[in-house]
Scaffold this active site. Structure first.
Site, PDB file in Angstrom:
ATOM      1  N   SER A  15       0.796  -1.222   0.000  1.00  0.00           N
ATOM      2  CA  SER A  15       0.000   0.000   0.000  1.00  0.00           C
ATOM      3  C   SER A  15       0.831   1.275   0.000  1.00  0.00           C
ATOM      4  O   SER A  15       0.347   2.339  -0.371  1.00  0.00           O
ATOM      5  CB  SER A  15      -0.950   0.012   1.205  1.00  0.00           C
ATOM      6  N   LYS A  38      -3.011  -4.984   5.072  1.00  0.00           N
ATOM      7  CA  LYS A  38      -4.156  -4.695   5.938  1.00  0.00           C
ATOM      8  C   LYS A  38      -4.744  -3.317   5.677  1.00  0.00           C
ATOM      9  O   LYS A  38      -5.818  -3.004   6.184  1.00  0.00           O
ATOM     10  CB  LYS A  38      -3.730  -4.751   7.412  1.00  0.00           C
ATOM     11  N   ASP A  70      -4.192  -9.982   6.554  1.00  0.00           N
ATOM     12  CA  ASP A  70      -3.116  -9.896   7.532  1.00  0.00           C
ATOM     13  C   ASP A  70      -2.098 -10.991   7.230  1.00  0.00           C
ATOM     14  O   ASP A  70      -2.446 -12.174   7.191  1.00  0.00           O
ATOM     15  CB  ASP A  70      -3.698 -10.070   8.938  1.00  0.00           C
ATOM     16  N   TYR A 164      14.606  -7.166  16.489  1.00  0.00           N
ATOM     17  CA  TYR A 164      14.408  -6.773  15.097  1.00  0.00           C
ATOM     18  C   TYR A 164      15.397  -7.476  14.182  1.00  0.00           C
ATOM     19  O   TYR A 164      15.037  -7.965  13.104  1.00  0.00           O
ATOM     20  CB  TYR A 164      14.545  -5.254  14.960  1.00  0.00           C
TER      21      TYR A 164
END
Length: 276
Positions: A15, A38, A70, A164
């Site tokens: 997106s 999402k 998702d 991370y």
């Protein structure tokens, strides 16, 4: 000239940012883009939705399929893959772009944040690859591209933000494993930026506008991805590509990608996981 015309790409996290830029570049060739994310409704702090991104890709010359879901939910991904097959007849390319980030120390990383990063980054990449592979294996020149770094075992990258780093390296481990498992059948590679990229993550997490000015535009990743994804899959697999190296080898002028063209290369903000 190599082209993605008529090819079908499944892009996670499509997106905005790099995922959207890769979709737009493919759309200019006349590709089909399956957008999975999402982001169906506008975010109060982040620009764009799947639908606005799809509209831009259509205007650029591509065909699109919006799949709201998702990446953590197997049924959502499976449904999107099925829709892609029903709409476009199959898949040629999977771009594992969806990622979650939290640059926190071990004691300040809650398990909710840890789980999110691992579910989106490592598990989501494995899941999307697993579900797309049956369609990819039918394609003429199938590719999987992970937006993940080289596996740099410098302890500093673990000490700074262990959770991370583990999650992103999980994506990169998928490159190693899948490239070997599907050797000569599917091209599986990673692509990572040399510098920070002008995305919402950089703006919100890495210093705001000052960091944005020292970044490159997402188009550098899109153009580098295009070069990789148009190569013969059987001879291009198991690589950990860096964006500017890919494009420099093609003779591309890298200055065009700077947010602030007045900055020299050594003034740009380096990305994570690269020592030089």
């Amino acid at each position: 000239m190599s082209t993605l015309s008529g090819k079908t790409l499944f892009i996670t996290g499509a997106s905005r940012g790099i995922g959207k830029a890769i979709g737009l570049r493919a759309a200019r060739d006349g590709a089909n883009i399956v957008l999975f994310s999402k982001t169906a409704e506008p975010h109060p702090k982040l620009p764009g939705t799947l639908y606005t991104a799809a509209e831009e890709m259509q205007e650029a010359g591509g065909k699109t399929l919006v799949c709201v879901g998702d990446i953590r939910h197997e049924e959502d991904v499976a449904d999107a893959v099925q829709q892609a097959e029903e709409t476009f007849g199959g898949l040629d390319i999977l771009v594992n772009n969806a990622s979650a980030i939290s640059l926190t120390s071990t004691e300040s990383t809650g398990m909710k944040s840890y789980d999110l990063m691992h579910q989106v980054n490592a598990r989501g990449t494995f899941l999307a690859s697993r579900l797309c592979l049956p369609l990819l294996r039918r394609a003429e020149n199938p590719h999987i591209l992970m937006l993940s770094p080289p596996l740099n075992l410098n302890p500093a990258w673990f000490g700074r933000h262990l959770a991370y780093t583990m999650a992103k390296y999980g994506m990169s481990m998928c490159v190693l494993g899948l490239a070997d498992e599907y050797r000569n059948r599917v091209g599986v590679n990673a692509l990572w930026p040399r510098t920070a990229i002008n995305t919402s993550a950089v703006r919100n997490l890495l210093g705001g506008e000052q960091s944005v000015q020292a970044s490159r535009q997402p188009e550098i990743m899109a153009d580098a991805a295009h070069v990789i994804l148009t190569r013969p899959a059987a001879r291009c697999s198991g690589n950990f590509f860096i964006d500017d190296e890919v494009l420099a080898a093609e003779g591309v002028d890298l200055d065009r990608y700077k947010v602030d063209p007045s900055l020299s290369d050594d003034q740009l903000l380096p990305d994570f996981f690269l020592d030089t």
